[in-house]
Structures are given as C-alpha cells and as structure tokens.
Scaffold this active site. Structure first.
Site, PDB file in Angstrom:
ATOM      1  N   PRO A   2      19.656   8.132-101.176  1.00 16.33           N
ATOM      2  CA  PRO A   2      18.761   9.322-100.698  1.00 16.33           C
ATOM      3  C   PRO A   2      17.856   9.700-101.640  1.00 16.33           C
ATOM      4  O   PRO A   2      17.878  10.128-102.766  1.00 16.33           O
ATOM      5  CB  PRO A   2      20.167  10.088-100.578  1.00 16.33           C
ATOM      6  CG  PRO A   2      21.331   8.984-100.286  1.00 16.33           C
ATOM      7  CD  PRO A   2      20.932   7.956-101.416  1.00 16.33           C
ATOM      8  N   GLU A   3      16.739  10.084-101.018  1.00 19.01           N
ATOM      9  CA  GLU A   3      15.794  10.925-101.901  1.00 19.01           C
ATOM     10  C   GLU A   3      15.745  12.360-101.263  1.00 19.01           C
ATOM     11  O   GLU A   3      16.330  12.852-100.460  1.00 19.01           O
ATOM     12  CB  GLU A   3      14.573  10.183-101.820  1.00 19.01           C
ATOM     13  CG  GLU A   3      14.515   8.788-102.063  1.00 19.01           C
ATOM     14  CD  GLU A   3      13.202   8.006-102.069  1.00 19.01           C
ATOM     15  OE1 GLU A   3      12.107   8.773-102.012  1.00 19.01           O
ATOM     16  OE2 GLU A   3      13.362   6.801-101.914  1.00 19.01           O
TER      17      GLU A   3
END
Ligand SMILES: [Zn+2]
Length: 272
Positions: A2-3
């Site tokens: 996840p960014e």
C-alpha cells in the site's frame, strides 16, 4: 505494498468508526507486529484512551489519542485494518494479530498474513520515522524545493522517487505512473532532468496521487478498503503491470526492467 493513495483511503475510512470512541481493551500477541513497545506497554497506553483523530504521514496511519499518544499502524505488504462488531463472522480471521475492543460493541482489527506491517504507540511520530521527506500533496512539497533536491542526486529518478526521505508515500506503482505521465525514462539520473521535465514530473506526481486517492487506491493484491471492498486505481494504470501490452498513447509495447531491484514498467517511446 500500500502506498500513499491506499493508506489515505484507509485513514479516511477509519475516521467515522473510530473518532470519539474509547479503547476498552487490547488483545495482541507479542511478535514483530508490535514495535518500539512490548505487549504490556502497548495495552496499558491504549486502554481507556479515546481516539480524537486519524491522519496519515507517508505510509503510516496515525490514530491520535486523548492522552496525547499516537497509535501507529504501518500496513507493510499485506496488512489490513477494519472495524467489525464483536460478534462478527470475521472472528475467524487468524491473521488478526492485534484487536482493539472499542466502546459501542465494535473492534478495530489489524490483520497481516505476511507480518511486514506493524503497530506501535509513541508520544511523537519522529520516534518511528525520523527522516521522512515532504508530503507530496502538501504545501511543504514545492516545485522549487523539488528541483533543488533533484540536482543533488545522480541516481536513477525511479529509485530516488522511492526514497522516503526524498519525498513521502510514493512506492513502486505511483513512481512508474508518475514517470510515464511526465514522459521521463525511469533510468534517467535525477540531476539530468531539464526544467521542463522537472515541471512535468512535479505536476505528474501530484496528479497521479490525487487520481489514486479519488479511485480509492489500487487493489492489485492484498489492499482493501476499511469496509473490505476494493479500490479502482488498478483499472486505470498507464504502465504499471502492463508489460507486454500496448502503450495507450502510442501503441508501443510497454517494457519491464529492474531498477534498484524493483520491477519498473515504462513505454520506451513515450519516456525519454
Ligand atoms: Zn507510448
């Protein structure tokens, strides 16, 4: 992993179920899932605290507590946060390493099969991550500051965008997408970028991240929103994961190379 857009989506999804609610108890196992504190310390510092805010810094989730502490979560590769009722069928989640019992009959659960994520409780975010660069969507991230910092680095621009001390929150997906949108080759030395290219890249980073947030993140593997549903950003990628497919702009086949060990997708015609 996840960014920024995925973590921001989780943060926004947690505000309604968490803010104003009090943590009645903590169930956790001592493991690498807890960092910078032991299990007893974590439980003691969380119990009885009311959540007063939920925010994001880089890829970290920061739950502000009434006593002044921060409950911090990093999703790692496969971490998920969700809120369910006590009697939920989700009780079968064997990867829920940390469970916060909330007032009102709800639980916040941190589930992470591969255990690269972690939780912690600190009084100051800098205790967790002292050298994080500017938030790319904030006023701290200026075009002039970005241009100045690029001049000081000779490594490949893709690798530099992944460096969290250079700019916060960008990972493999949004680095590739930003460089495509800016029409810059991933291997270009950072200090070789011309002014027009720097301007395009600065704008591309912001627009790519904003688009990612608007589409509620990319569910290419484990990432899910707080309600368990998927984001839609993966349906709109220009290059990420599209190696072997035609460029949507020019029709040239998208290529995949490795930059600093990370799979990197680009159009050899559009990106110079
Ligand atoms: Zn192209």
């Amino acid at each position: 992993m996840p960014e920024l857009p995925e973590v921001e989506t989780v943060v926004r999804g947690l505000r309604e179920p968490l803010i104003g609610h009090t943590i009645l108890g903590v169930t956790c196992e001592q493991s690498r899932t807890i960092r910078h504190a032991d299990m007893a310390t974590l439980a003691a510092r969380l119990q009885g605290q009311t959540v007063t805010g939920v925010n994001r810094r880089a890829k970290y989730i920061l739950c502000e507590l009434s006593g002044g502490d921060l409950f911090i979560v990093h999703l790692g590769m496969t971490g998920r946060l969700y809120v369910v009722s006590d009697d939920s069928h989700w009780h079968a989640d064997r990867w829920a390493h940390v469970i916060l019992q909330l007032d009102g009959g709800q639980q916040l659960r941190f589930s992470d099969p591969r255990r690269f994520g972690f939780v912690s409780v600190v009084s100051n975010f800098a205790e967790i991550a002292p050298n994080i660069g500017p938030e790319p969507l904030s006023d701290d991230f200026t075009r002039a500051g970005f241009a100045e910092k690029l001049k000081r680095h000779h490594k490949a621009i893709k690798a530099l965008l992944l460096d969290q001390s250079f700019v916060a929150g960008i990972g493999n997906i949004y680095a590739d997408e930003s460089l495509f949108r800016a029409r810059i080759h991933s291997l270009r030395p950072a200090d070789s970028l011309k002014k027009a290219e720097i301007d395009r890249l600065y704008a591309a980073i912001r627009s790519v991240l904003e688009d990612g947030i608007a589409r509620q993140g990319a569910s290419i593997n484990w990432y899910r929103k707080v309600d368990g549903t998927t984001g839609e950003a993966q349906d709109h990628f220009d290059v990420y994961g599209r190696d072997g497919e035609p460029c949507l702009t020019c029709g040239t086949t998208i290529e995949k190379i490795y930059v600093g060990g990370r799979g990197t997708h680009f159009c050899p015609k559009c990106q110079k």
